[in-house]
Design an enzyme around this catalytic site. Structure first.
Site, PDB file in Angstrom:
ATOM      1  N   ASP A   1      -3.884   0.078   1.954  1.00  0.00           N
ATOM      2  CA  ASP A   1      -4.480   0.195   0.628  1.00  0.00           C
ATOM      3  C   ASP A   1      -5.929  -0.315   0.643  1.00  0.00           C
ATOM      4  OD1 ASP A   1      -3.852   0.701  -2.250  1.00  0.00           O
ATOM      5  OD2 ASP A   1      -4.316  -1.425  -2.471  1.00  0.00           O
TER       6      ASP A   1
ATOM      7  N   GLU B   1      -6.443   4.252   3.435  1.00  0.00           N
ATOM      8  CA  GLU B   1      -6.831   4.832   2.140  1.00  0.00           C
ATOM      9  C   GLU B   1      -8.333   4.651   1.997  1.00  0.00           C
ATOM     10  OE1 GLU B   1      -6.165   4.489  -2.658  1.00  0.00           O
ATOM     11  OE2 GLU B   1      -6.652   2.758  -1.460  1.00  0.00           O
TER      12      GLU B   1
END
Ligand code: NOJ
Length: 510
Positions: free
Chosen positions: A181, A245
């Site tokens: 993330d 990401e």
């Protein structure tokens, strides 16, 4: 899939649906965060990196999921959330307790400016300043997202060590990799300089966060050293995957494959998610991406995720099948979002029922809830997702658009996904073969995939009108292997081809 009737999907639920995933043909699943969390951002606010939230089950449920997945040859990829913790994480509870606490420097604390203002102008993605004042210790802390998600200080070696051990914990439990993330923002400018205004920002359009260019708060050169460390840990375990990401321009994205040593196997390529559904733009972008890949880098394509509107909402319902064919015939690993294989649409969530903090802070138009509604399994109550009240409403068409019904219908999006995935998995040309874009105009995208002694011609019509199109020169005859209109499969095509509106074809060339 919810196994215990509390309205929220859980690990045992996923395990109970592994046969479905296997029948779909996917080879790996990525699960969004399952760790203990106050759920300020639905699990992206982790309060314990090595536990399981009781809502989702137990470590035993997790081990069972990994074992059952592995029995079916399915890989399990976890979401690793290293940029920030929950403000309830014991590390932050210590850090905020006093300036002298040994964990103070695990987060990003700064004095106020002389006028009492925040240390710099950085904005939170989710609205307002990125800085929160702590009255008790007289300093601000930085949070790129909610104030309940304080950013870790990755310049502190103790943080790095602790977070590498988190990776090891899950690798030891048998996970096959991580989706990382907010990889882009782990390291911030050492001097925390102000971000400059973005001249492209127009008032009232897009998130207020976009007023500034994140020049000093994201994509710092030093982040690559951190990513190399993560990769190093994964490599200790053999064949594992690191996915980043990274919402960023293409040339910068390519740097996350690693220039001074291996970094991500797959820096997520969000081009299809971010761009307008337009044939000329997409065709140009595919060529640009192919051309930008460093030597030996493996491509990847993402069609949807839990943060963006569903493909049926972005491209329109009529294009769901064409989009599936694009995703599954381009060169590189495809990532699809749960439910897109049914063509699930954006579900209207009444304002008072909004769950997503982004929708609450920035307005309903920004809410990610419409893409997060329960998976539609069958025509029963709650679409077979739960025996209780689901945490978000079901789509109005769940009685028709569900796995059970679409499995029976050869012309459904689900059946098309199954055929496309099966073809991709069995044909080296599609799995690992070369890609060559073909000249096309208007709403048509066309390309050839070649490998294993075979050639496939893919032609996609992103418009509603029928168009005639020629097979590549020198290929006299072709045979339709997969079409978005199932009645055309198995038919032969000669030099000139009639492509129907909203149709896609995979043609084996002789
Ligand atoms: C990206 C995640 O996909 C999103 O859901 C989350 O809100 C932010 N990162 C913050 O962790």
């Amino acid at each position: 899939m919810d196994s215990n009737g509390d309205g929220v999907g859980d690990l045992a639920g996923i395990t109970s649906r592994l046969d479905y995933l296997q029948s779909l043909g996917v080879t790996a699943i990525w699960i969004s965060p399952i760790y203990p969390s106050p759920m300020a951002d639905f699990g992206y606010d982790v309060s314990d990196y090595t536990g399981i939230h009781p809502l989702f089950g137990t470590l035993e449920d997790f081990d069972r999921l990994v074992a059952e997945a592995s029995r079916r040859n399915l890989r399990v990829i976890l979401d690793y959330v290293p940029n920030h913790t929950s403000d309830q994480h014991p590390w932050f509870v210590e850090s905020i307790s006093s300036r002298e606490n040994p964990r103070r420097d695990w987060y990003i604390w700064r004095d106020a400016k002389p006028d009492g203002g925040a240390p710099n102008n950085w904005l939170s993605h989710f609205g307002g300043s990125g800085w929160e004042w702590d009255e008790a210790t007289n300093q601000y802390y930085y949070h790129a997202f909610l104030k309940e998600q304080p950013d870790l200080n990755w310049r502190n070696p103790e943080v790095v060590e602790a977070m590498m051990n988190v990776l090891r914990f899950w690798l030891d439990r048998g996970v096959d990799g991580f989706r990382v993330d907010v990889m882009l923002e782990l390291i911030k400018d050492a001097e925390l300089r102000d971000n400059p205004p973005d001249p492209r920002y127009r008032d009232g359009r897009g998130r207020p966060y976009r007023q500034l260019l994140p020049l000093h708060s994201a994509d710092q050169l030093e982040v690559h050293e951190v990513v190399r460390k993560m990769r190093g840990v994964l490599d200790e375990y053999g064949e594992r995957v690191l996915i980043g990401e990274l919402y960023i321009e293409m040339d910068r994205l390519m740097m996350y494959y690693g220039e001074d040593g291996p970094e991500c196997h797959m820096p997520f390529n969000f081009s299809l998610v971010l761009m307008r559904w337009d044939a000329r733009r997409i065709a140009a972008l595919v060529d640009q991406y192919e051309g930008a890949l460093p030597a030996g880098a493996w491509p990847n394509w993402v069609l949807g995720n839990h943060d963006v509107p569903r493909i049926a909402a972005r491209a329109g319902r009529a294009q769901v099948a064409v989009a599936a064919m694009l995703l599954l015939t381009l060169r590189g690993t495809p990532t699809m979002y749960c439910g897109d294989e049914l063509g699930m649409e954006a579900v209207a969530v009444p304002d008072e029922a909004i769950q997503d903090p982004v929708g609450i802070n920035l307005g309903p138009g920004f809410s990610r809830d419409p893409s997060r509604t329960p998976m539609q399994w069958d025509s029963g109550p709650v679409a077979g997702f739960s025996t209780g009240q689901p945490w978000l409403p079901l789509s109005a068409d769940h009685e028709n658009a569900n796995v059970a019904m679409q499995s029976e219908d050869p012309d459904s999006p689900l059946s098309l996904y199954r055929r496309l995935i099966a073809l991709r998995q069995s044909e080296p040309a599609l799995m690992v073969g070369s890609y060559a874009g073909m000249p096309a105009e208007g709403d048509i995208i066309a390309y050839v995939r070649e490998g294993g002694g075979k050639r496939f011609f893919i032609v996609l019509n992103l418009g509603a009108d029928d168009v005639s199109f020629d097979l590549p020169q020198g290929s006299g005859l072709g045979s339709v292997v997969v079409s978005t209109d199932v009645d055309r499969e198995g038919t032969d095509v000669f030099e000139a081809l009639e492509v129907r509106g909203n149709e896609g074809l995979v043609i084996a060339l002789s």
